[in-house]
Design a protein around this motif. Structure first.
Motif, PDB file in Angstrom:
ATOM      1  N   ARG A 168      66.136  41.441  -9.204  1.00 57.04           N
ATOM      2  CA  ARG A 168      67.040  42.080  -8.261  1.00 57.04           C
ATOM      3  C   ARG A 168      66.041  42.977  -7.504  1.00 57.04           C
ATOM      4  O   ARG A 168      65.314  43.588  -7.944  1.00 57.04           O
ATOM      5  CB  ARG A 168      68.269  43.004  -9.010  1.00 57.04           C
ATOM      6  CG  ARG A 168      69.193  41.996  -9.628  1.00 57.04           C
ATOM      7  CD  ARG A 168      69.987  40.975  -8.892  1.00 57.04           C
ATOM      8  NE  ARG A 168      70.691  41.838  -7.620  1.00 57.04           N
ATOM      9  CZ  ARG A 168      71.992  42.459  -7.640  1.00 57.04           C
ATOM     10  NH1 ARG A 168      72.576  42.291  -8.735  1.00 57.04           N
ATOM     11  NH2 ARG A 168      72.253  42.970  -6.500  1.00 57.04           N
ATOM     12  N   GLY A 169      66.581  42.895  -6.299  1.00 60.85           N
ATOM     13  CA  GLY A 169      65.871  43.718  -5.447  1.00 60.85           C
ATOM     14  C   GLY A 169      66.437  45.329  -5.443  1.00 60.85           C
ATOM     15  O   GLY A 169      67.432  45.663  -5.778  1.00 60.85           O
ATOM     16  N   TYR A 170      65.561  46.267  -5.056  1.00 61.44           N
ATOM     17  CA  TYR A 170      65.703  47.657  -5.133  1.00 61.44           C
ATOM     18  C   TYR A 170      65.811  48.154  -3.832  1.00 61.44           C
ATOM     19  O   TYR A 170      64.831  47.702  -2.873  1.00 61.44           O
ATOM     20  CB  TYR A 170      64.915  48.431  -6.147  1.00 61.44           C
ATOM     21  CG  TYR A 170      65.435  48.116  -7.692  1.00 61.44           C
ATOM     22  CD1 TYR A 170      66.023  49.334  -8.112  1.00 61.44           C
ATOM     23  CD2 TYR A 170      65.050  47.072  -8.190  1.00 61.44           C
ATOM     24  CE1 TYR A 170      66.547  49.170  -9.466  1.00 61.44           C
ATOM     25  CE2 TYR A 170      65.464  46.939  -9.706  1.00 61.44           C
ATOM     26  CZ  TYR A 170      66.169  47.969 -10.255  1.00 61.44           C
ATOM     27  OH  TYR A 170      66.506  47.855 -11.517  1.00 61.44           O
ATOM     28  N   THR A 171      66.846  49.232  -3.484  1.00 58.32           N
ATOM     29  CA  THR A 171      66.547  50.167  -2.500  1.00 58.32           C
ATOM     30  C   THR A 171      65.567  51.213  -2.729  1.00 58.32           C
ATOM     31  O   THR A 171      65.364  51.387  -3.734  1.00 58.32           O
ATOM     32  CB  THR A 171      68.158  50.658  -2.084  1.00 58.32           C
ATOM     33  OG1 THR A 171      68.487  51.959  -3.109  1.00 58.32           O
ATOM     34  CG2 THR A 171      69.022  49.699  -2.162  1.00 58.32           C
ATOM     35  N   VAL A 177      69.988  46.425  -4.444  1.00 56.85           N
ATOM     36  CA  VAL A 177      70.291  45.827  -3.323  1.00 56.85           C
ATOM     37  C   VAL A 177      71.698  44.994  -3.432  1.00 56.85           C
ATOM     38  O   VAL A 177      71.706  43.967  -4.364  1.00 56.85           O
ATOM     39  CB  VAL A 177      69.500  44.897  -2.703  1.00 56.85           C
ATOM     40  CG1 VAL A 177      69.755  44.208  -1.092  1.00 56.85           C
ATOM     41  CG2 VAL A 177      68.072  45.888  -2.282  1.00 56.85           C
ATOM     42  N   SER A 178      72.709  45.170  -2.483  1.00 58.28           N
ATOM     43  CA  SER A 178      73.874  44.655  -2.698  1.00 58.28           C
ATOM     44  C   SER A 178      73.504  42.959  -2.620  1.00 58.28           C
ATOM     45  O   SER A 178      73.074  42.300  -1.838  1.00 58.28           O
ATOM     46  CB  SER A 178      74.874  44.766  -1.551  1.00 58.28           C
ATOM     47  OG  SER A 178      76.040  43.940  -1.345  1.00 58.28           O
ATOM     48  N   LYS A 182      70.160  40.161   2.043  1.00 60.61           N
ATOM     49  CA  LYS A 182      68.570  39.800   2.185  1.00 60.61           C
ATOM     50  C   LYS A 182      68.012  40.551   1.027  1.00 60.61           C
ATOM     51  O   LYS A 182      67.969  41.736   1.091  1.00 60.61           O
ATOM     52  CB  LYS A 182      68.086  39.723   3.214  1.00 60.61           C
ATOM     53  CG  LYS A 182      66.945  38.923   3.478  1.00 60.61           C
ATOM     54  CD  LYS A 182      66.358  38.674   4.783  1.00 60.61           C
ATOM     55  CE  LYS A 182      64.916  37.785   4.715  1.00 60.61           C
ATOM     56  NZ  LYS A 182      64.383  37.861   6.082  1.00 60.61           N
ATOM     57  N   GLY A 183      67.286  39.816   0.272  1.00 64.80           N
ATOM     58  CA  GLY A 183      66.460  40.324  -0.780  1.00 64.80           C
ATOM     59  C   GLY A 183      67.159  40.950  -2.237  1.00 64.80           C
ATOM     60  O   GLY A 183      66.454  41.523  -2.853  1.00 64.80           O
ATOM     61  N   ALA A 207      60.486  48.837  -3.760  1.00 67.64           N
ATOM     62  CA  ALA A 207      62.024  48.431  -2.869  1.00 67.64           C
ATOM     63  C   ALA A 207      61.686  47.527  -1.655  1.00 67.64           C
ATOM     64  O   ALA A 207      60.436  47.178  -1.415  1.00 67.64           O
ATOM     65  CB  ALA A 207      62.434  49.960  -2.340  1.00 67.64           C
ATOM     66  N   VAL A 208      62.852  47.126  -1.198  1.00 65.63           N
ATOM     67  CA  VAL A 208      62.963  46.028  -0.233  1.00 65.63           C
ATOM     68  C   VAL A 208      62.114  46.616   1.258  1.00 65.63           C
ATOM     69  O   VAL A 208      61.708  45.788   1.946  1.00 65.63           O
ATOM     70  CB  VAL A 208      64.204  45.631   0.001  1.00 65.63           C
ATOM     71  CG1 VAL A 208      65.019  45.024  -0.929  1.00 65.63           C
ATOM     72  CG2 VAL A 208      65.194  46.916   0.607  1.00 65.63           C
ATOM     73  N   ASP A 209      61.878  47.843   1.179  1.00 67.19           N
ATOM     74  CA  ASP A 209      61.149  48.287   2.508  1.00 67.19           C
ATOM     75  C   ASP A 209      59.823  48.629   2.257  1.00 67.19           C
ATOM     76  O   ASP A 209      58.916  48.996   3.019  1.00 67.19           O
ATOM     77  CB  ASP A 209      61.888  49.627   2.970  1.00 67.19           C
ATOM     78  CG  ASP A 209      61.737  50.822   1.980  1.00 67.19           C
ATOM     79  OD1 ASP A 209      61.283  50.557   1.086  1.00 67.19           O
ATOM     80  OD2 ASP A 209      62.217  51.872   2.305  1.00 67.19           O
TER      81      ASP A 209
END
Length: 258
Positions: A168-171, A177-178, A182-183, A207-209
């Motif tokens: 899973r992606g992380y903020t 991430v919901s 995306k991601g 994280a995604v950014d």
């Protein structure tokens, strides 16, 4: 260094097959087994429990909202009395099946929307905590690492197991991430394995950014229903072991054997 590796299993329902429990049980150290509310039928759940027991894999109750159609991923505003009873019911059902399979339920890990909701919703979180304590206060509770639920559960006297998600992606804030964005779900097995090694060694996840989110975890989850889940879990395990990280149940191998 050591870490637990878990997966959501027992989720097939009748003719609908979900994941490959047999293959995954040869990789993971803990199995979050469905209790019939979001997925799973009694015969399939029993087979998964037997296979887990034979391999020395720790078993946990993967409790959920009553949501077969939505696979437990739809938010629900359930009255406290109902939520407490629902969780008690699910743990009890899995305990009965586990006893018949020659193993025991060692922990509880809420599923899907319930998991995400109680990470921050104190009322529903305390309902789940109340249910666990009513059944067996010795059961551990697996929670989203860094969430307020860690403190609420610990203050209530439960053993808390902080969890990170491999796929899973992380903020940047260290939250997931919901799934609507995306991601949210990751598919590159090698990249995921490298992320999890960094998590264990440094306590951070990209994280995604592109920033680094600090995450402290006792257990890593690979979703059993994701495409390529077995290959991803195997890649994570190989990468961790190659770096000298020991894979073992958070409740302890000796306890699982009892």
């Amino acid at each position: 260094m050591n870490i637990d590796l878990n997966s959501d299993l027992g989720e097939s329902l009748g003719a609908w097959r979900m994941g490959d429990d047999t293959a995954m049980l040869d990789i993971v150290t803990s199995a979050n087994v469905a209790c019939g509310f979001h997925a799973g039928d009694p015969a399939g759940i029993l087979a998964t429990l037997k296979a887990a027991g034979q391999r020395g894999v720790a078993v946990g109750a993967h409790v959920s909202y009553p949501d077969l159609v939505g696979f437990g991923r739809r938010n629900m505003d359930i009255a406290s009395a109902d939520l407490v009873a629902d969780v008690v019911y699910q743990i009890g059902a899995l305990q009965g099946l586990a006893g018949a399979a020659g193993t025991r339920v060692r922990y509880v890990k809420p599923h899907g929307a319930l998991y995400n909701t109680i990470a921050h919703d104190e009322r529903q979180a305390r309902d789940v905590i109340t249910a666990i304590r009513a059944v067996d206060p010795g059961l551990a509770l697996v929670v989203l690492a860094g969430s307020p639920l860690e403190r609420w559960a610990a203050d209530a006297g439960l053993r808390v197991v902080a969890e990170a998600f491999a796929d899973r992606g992380y903020t940047p804030q260290g939250t997931l991430v919901s799934r609507r964005e995306k991601g949210a779900v990751l598919h590159d097995a090698q990249a995921v394995a490298a992320r999890m090694l960094r998590l264990v060694q440094e306590g951070v996840v990209e994280a995604v950014d592109g920033s680094l989110a600090r995450v402290r975890a006792d257990s890593i989850c690979v979703h059993g229903d994701s495409p390529g889940a077995v290959a991803m879990a195997a890649s994570v395990r190989r990468t961790l072991e190659a770096a000298g990280v020991a894979l073992r149940p958070f409740c302890g191998a000796a306890e699982v054997a009892r």
